[in-house]
Design an enzyme around this catalytic site. Sequence first.
Site, PDB file in Angstrom:
ATOM      1  N   LYS A  92      -5.268  -0.887  18.082  1.00 48.03           N
ATOM      2  CA  LYS A  92      -4.351  -0.970  16.951  1.00 48.03           C
ATOM      3  C   LYS A  92      -4.992  -1.783  15.834  1.00 48.03           C
ATOM      4  O   LYS A  92      -5.599  -2.830  16.095  1.00 48.03           O
ATOM      5  CB  LYS A  92      -3.045  -1.654  17.391  1.00 48.03           C
ATOM      6  N   THR A 121      -0.085   1.586  21.577  1.00 52.67           N
ATOM      7  CA  THR A 121      -0.618   0.667  20.576  1.00 52.67           C
ATOM      8  C   THR A 121       0.504  -0.087  19.863  1.00 52.67           C
ATOM      9  O   THR A 121       0.302  -1.193  19.386  1.00 52.67           O
ATOM     10  CB  THR A 121      -1.495   1.408  19.554  1.00 52.67           C
ATOM     11  N   PHE A 135     -36.149 -13.089 -11.484  1.00 51.08           N
ATOM     12  CA  PHE A 135     -36.624 -11.984 -10.655  1.00 51.08           C
ATOM     13  C   PHE A 135     -37.866 -11.406 -11.335  1.00 51.08           C
ATOM     14  O   PHE A 135     -37.777 -10.757 -12.387  1.00 51.08           O
ATOM     15  CB  PHE A 135     -35.560 -10.903 -10.481  1.00 51.08           C
ATOM     16  N   ARG A 159     -31.909 -15.631 -15.595  1.00 48.48           N
ATOM     17  CA  ARG A 159     -30.851 -14.648 -15.782  1.00 48.48           C
ATOM     18  C   ARG A 159     -29.567 -15.168 -15.170  1.00 48.48           C
ATOM     19  O   ARG A 159     -29.588 -15.978 -14.235  1.00 48.48           O
ATOM     20  CB  ARG A 159     -31.227 -13.337 -15.097  1.00 48.48           C
TER      21      ARG A 159
END
Length: 327
Positions: A15, A75, A185, A202
Amino acid sequence: MTRDQLDSRTMYYGKGDVWVFRSYAKPLTGITVIPESPFRGRENVLFGMNIKVAVKGEDFLTSFTEGDNSLVVATDSMKNFILRHAAHYTGATVEGFLEYASRRFIETYPQMTGVRMNATQVPFENIQVGSPDGNIPSNLVFKYSHNESAGAIVEVERCGENIELSYAQSSVKNLRLIKVKGSGFAGFVRDEYTTLPETSDRPLFIFLDIHWKYKNPADGLDDTRDSYVDAEQIRDIAATVFHENNSPSIQYLIYLIGLRILKNFSQLEEVSFESSNRTWETIVETVDEGPGSVFTEPRPPYGFQGFSMTQEDLAAYENKPQEAGSI
């Protein structure tokens, strides 16, 4: 059917979206204090979880192959079982509740040989209210948070006459951190497919899920709270390392975060990451007044990273000459 065929077969049911809200659960106390985090515990006036449970057992095979439901626990009954047992839980953490409820399932239903439960904690935050003494945090009114949340996975199995905890993992999910400057980067492969410019500074916006496992899985339960690591502490470590370091990539950033987590918590065996780059698109580099810029949401697609680390990685780092990043 042979035992090997049963062991190799995928067979479970359960469930999902079992929403549990418990008021006045046991407060979380006894947390180990770390310099990166102001977190000292949680009152647990509201203790919320969204739970998914899956159960397994050889006796369920005929429900799939013959339509025989004689041993099937509905369930809907599983949902009620979890909700009712929330009233009996005497601990203070999601991990502890999942382990407690999983054990109760196996004790109650002998046809179940294993239970896997995972949950996302529903975060509620204190809200300030007016009083004769000024603004104070309310002990009655709380704010439903849409920020990051804690999570956990617990597996419990029947082993002969015993019920054993076989797996446990804790998480902080959907952590979103934006650093306005101090990330770069550059130095990546450049060829005929490359259009991305290099940058040494950045803004960087990351989405981050962090998971951790203990050397002794039971240490992550609230019956041994001096070893328990809370998601708020992990979140605060990530933010602190992000703040302190001018990282050349997201990969290196999560590596430094992992080192700091492992250094603070020697009881952890592994920390792992799922991260993605959601950095905003720059529209205006410099505004008319002040140092600001103007951004908008990035266009898809997005980059992502996955990485795991152990105490061996920390030992290897500490045995190397000092690197640029700090832990």
